[in-house]
Write a protein that holds these residues in place. Sequence first.
Motif, PDB file in Angstrom:
ATOM      1  N   MET A 128     122.029   0.795  -2.674  1.00 60.90           N
ATOM      2  CA  MET A 128     123.073   0.447  -1.709  1.00 60.90           C
ATOM      3  C   MET A 128     122.938   1.342  -0.481  1.00 60.90           C
ATOM      4  N   MET A 174     130.517  -2.832   2.425  1.00 63.49           N
ATOM      5  CA  MET A 174     130.356  -4.135   1.779  1.00 63.49           C
ATOM      6  C   MET A 174     131.439  -5.103   2.239  1.00 63.49           C
ATOM      7  N   ARG A 246     128.687  -6.633  -4.854  1.00 64.16           N
ATOM      8  CA  ARG A 246     127.249  -6.779  -4.566  1.00 64.16           C
ATOM      9  C   ARG A 246     126.510  -7.381  -5.751  1.00 64.16           C
TER      10      ARG A 246
END
Length: 262
Positions: A128, A174, A246
């Motif tokens: 990430m 995100m 995600r």
Amino acid sequence: MLLSLLFYCLIGSVAGFAAGLFGIGGGVVIVPALLLAFAKQGIDASVMTHMAIGTSLATIAVTGSSSAFGHWRRGGVAKPLLIRLLPGLITGAILGGLLASVLPAAQLQTLFGLFLTLLALRLLFSRMPTVANERAGGLQTITAGTVIGAFSALFGIGGGVLSVPWLLRSGASMTRAIGTSAACGIPIAAFGAVTFVVTGYRDAALPDYATGFLYWPAFLGMLLCSVPAARLGVAAAHRLPAGLLRKLFALLIMLVGIKLLL
């Protein structure tokens, strides 16, 4: 026809919720589902994939607006990044629609499945990115917007499966990547849908109730349920942890990609 309309409403509900939750426009759900529905209805195979993509883009243009507005109200849209992406997104959407009009339907479907599967693997196994200051260079942003717009219009997906990973690498969180992606999907879908209508307008294999590669019964049926479902998806996106979002996002597009390849 009644059974088909009910199925289109179900597609709209699932796609709308996915659009709000993941900022993907819903095309990864709509296109495969419409391919199944059109096959059952006996629509000519030579126009089936193009109609699924064109109808998907038209639906995303409306559903994405509801999703984007919900994220905007919650502060989930990175406005500077969105503005810099717009020229490339519009140019790419037109190019993608034109390219799709000259590709055979079977080849287009296979490319779509392979593309989604590879992207899902990248999302699942890459680290990430660190949240930063949401900056990207002018040339880099225009290039990214053009690529995102072209591939999204080509496959009828609204942009999220490409724009979310790029926005994450540009420093967005995100949640903000999902919100900005939802907004990016509106110009892609609108210009892409118009291109599909124009390029398919005189195709002799089109069924009744179609304008170019836009099939009105599917569009209207999905629209009835997609907008309220998108608002529910937005609310869920702002409550779920970023890591979980995600992984869910990656698994969704991997399942759809494998299904299309098989």
